[in-house]
Design an enzyme around this catalytic site. Structure first.
Site, short mmCIF file in Angstrom:
data_model
loop_
_atom_site.label_atom_id
_atom_site.label_comp_id
_atom_site.label_asym_id
_atom_site.label_seq_id
_atom_site.Cartn_x
_atom_site.Cartn_y
_atom_site.Cartn_z
N PHE A 38 0.82 -1.22 0.00
CA PHE A 38 0.00 0.00 0.00
C PHE A 38 0.86 1.28 0.00
O PHE A 38 0.34 2.38 0.17
CB PHE A 38 -1.00 -0.02 1.15
N ARG A 39 2.18 1.11 -0.18
CA ARG A 39 3.08 2.21 -0.62
C ARG A 39 3.34 3.34 0.36
O ARG A 39 3.89 4.37 -0.04
CB ARG A 39 2.57 2.82 -1.93
N ASP A 287 -0.58 -9.77 -3.88
CA ASP A 287 0.62 -9.01 -4.25
C ASP A 287 0.19 -7.71 -4.94
O ASP A 287 0.76 -7.32 -5.96
CB ASP A 287 1.55 -9.84 -5.14
O1 DOR Z 1 6.20 -7.19 -9.14
C1 DOR Z 1 6.53 -6.88 -8.01
N1 DOR Z 1 6.20 -5.68 -7.49
N2 DOR Z 1 7.25 -7.73 -7.29
C2 DOR Z 1 7.81 -7.37 -6.12
O2 DOR Z 1 8.55 -8.15 -5.57
C3 DOR Z 1 7.59 -6.03 -5.56
C4 DOR Z 1 6.40 -5.41 -6.11
C5 DOR Z 1 6.36 -3.91 -5.87
O3 DOR Z 1 6.56 -3.51 -4.72
O4 DOR Z 1 6.10 -3.17 -6.82
ZN ZN Z 2 4.99 -8.36 -3.26
#
Ligand code: DOR
Ligand code: ZN
Length: 399
Positions: A38-39, A287
């Site tokens: 969630f950044r 993810d």
């Molecule tokens: O595709 C991905 N995005 N794999 C990751 O391991 C991290 C994630 C991201 O944080 O954007």
């Molecule tokens: Zn991830």
């Protein structure tokens, strides 16, 4: 109103009268997403907890476990506390009922400090190969020390299992490419297979509870099945994108289909589905890793890896249920119950209301995620969540 649950009980929930008998609705326990990005802090242009929580609730999720690859990364007491405060403030601002837990990132420096943070974390995230962000632990001695510590303190290790050496070799083979089709060759399946095998060896040696994030190949799940048969405490997660997309989708999606680990073949997809049904795969983790359309529009090599997924995961699975691929019981296992067991997580009692017959097409403009797009846009899906019930209050998915 009395509503049927997925296991044929009846429960009284405070739903709008209009739901009545005319809809084919069913109540499931609120979903748990063990794997979101969630950044916050650092890249709030992609997502924040105001938009992320709305997306989660709209998708039927009432708990999420957030990843530590932030800026700064979440790796110690201070960053955990600061991140928690920011999240609570944002959830408060929008009166969101979403529950959350945090993963801590493993670094060379923090191994000894993690045990004292045990009650503040859901698990330790280890990047065995580099991905988005700066977290990386590819040193074998450090990996051993980490697995040993986690085994001794009964803390779950979640691995991003792609072998860094293999990834580097892959990058050397395609140094200047701007063709996204090369992504699955650069981050070749052998990188994932090698790292999963290594992680299982470490878990066996140090009696570590190992949670393998986003497994993507037939060989990985075969290794995991064997490890489970051997009595090793290993759990496997699969993402909606690895279940519903394949390498073929680069043709239409371009870098919107770029994530780590990358998309694989249709045979891998079949193997993942088989192992969901057989029980080798324990959870769906979305993810959910949003990046802006502007960032994704950069050529391959500069575009970041990752896709949003929390708003569409349940509908994709209910659509699969409607096609006869999976039962509601199994959906509840992998999207709720198994996460409570693996992570010893006791959620509040929450419900999601699903209209099994509602047909809608996924559209970018309907997404609450701040990034405003979905790799599944254009798909017509049968079966959508209508809302969630938390503390006896009904929160509709779309307002
Ligand atoms: O595709 C991905 N995005 N794999 C990751 O391991 C991290 C994630 C991201 O944080 O954007
Ligand atoms: Zn991830």
């Amino acid at each position: 109103m009395k509503i049927r649950t997925w296991d044929n009980q009846y429960i009284d929930l405070p739903l709008p009268d209009t739901y009545g008998a005319q809809k084919n609705i069913v109540a499931l326990p609120g979903l748990i997403d063990p794997h979101v990005h969630f950044r916050i802090p650092g890249t709030e242009e992609k997502e924040d907890w105001k938009t992320g929580s709305k997306a989660a609730i709209a998708g039927g999720y009432t708990s999420v476990f957030d990843m530590p690859n932030n800026t700064p990364p979440c790796i110690n007491k201070t960053t955990l506390q600061e991140k928690t405060t920011l999240i609570e403030r944002m959830l408060d601002e929008v009166h969101s009922p979403l529950a959350f837990k945090l993963w801590i990132g493993a670094t060379k420096e923090n191994i000894e400090k993690i045990p004292e943070l045990k009650k503040d974390i859901i698990g330790i995230k280890v990047f065995m190969g580099a991905s988005t962000g700066t977290l990386l632990m590819d040193n074998p001695e450090m990996q051993k020390a980490l697995f040993k510590m986690a085994g001794e303190h009964n803390i779950v290790i979640g691995t991003h299992a792609e072998d860094e050496e293999e990834l580097k070799k892959g990058k050397e083979k395609y140094p200047e490419t701007t063709d996204v089709h090369d992504h699955s060759k650069i981050r070749d399946r052998n990188a994932a297979i090698k790292a999963v095998s290594h992680a299982i060896t470490l878990a066996k040696k140090y009696h570590t509870k190992l949670y393998l994030l986003h497994v993507s190949t037939a060989e990985e799940v075969a290794l995991i099945r064997q490890a489970k048969n051997d009595g090793i405490t290993v759990y496997a997660e699969v993402t909606p994108h690895h279940l519903f997309l394949s390498e073929k989708d680069y043709d239409t999606l371009g870098t919107k289909a770029q994530m780590n680990p990358p998309l694989r073949t249709e045979e891998d997809q079949k193997a993942l589905w088989q192992e969901i049904l057989d029980g080798t795969i324990d959870t769906i983790g979305t993810d959910h890793a949003p990046h802006t359309l502007e960032q994704k529009a950069l050529p391959y090599g500069q575009a970041p890896s990752g896709v949003p997924g929390i708003e569409t995961a349940l509908s994709l699975m209910i659509d699969a249920y409607n096609k006869g691929t999976i039962t509601l019981e199994r959906i509840v296992d992998i999207m709720h119950t198994n996460s409570t067991k693996i992570f010893s997580y006791i959620p509040k009692e929450t419900w999601i209301i699903v209209d099994l017959d509602l047909i809608k097409t996924v559209r970018d403009q309907d997404m609450y995620t701040k990034c405003g797009w979905s790799p599944f846009a254009g798909r017509e899906l049968k079966g959508w969540p209508l809302g969630v019930v938390i503390n006896n209050i009904y929160y509709p998915s779309h307002t």
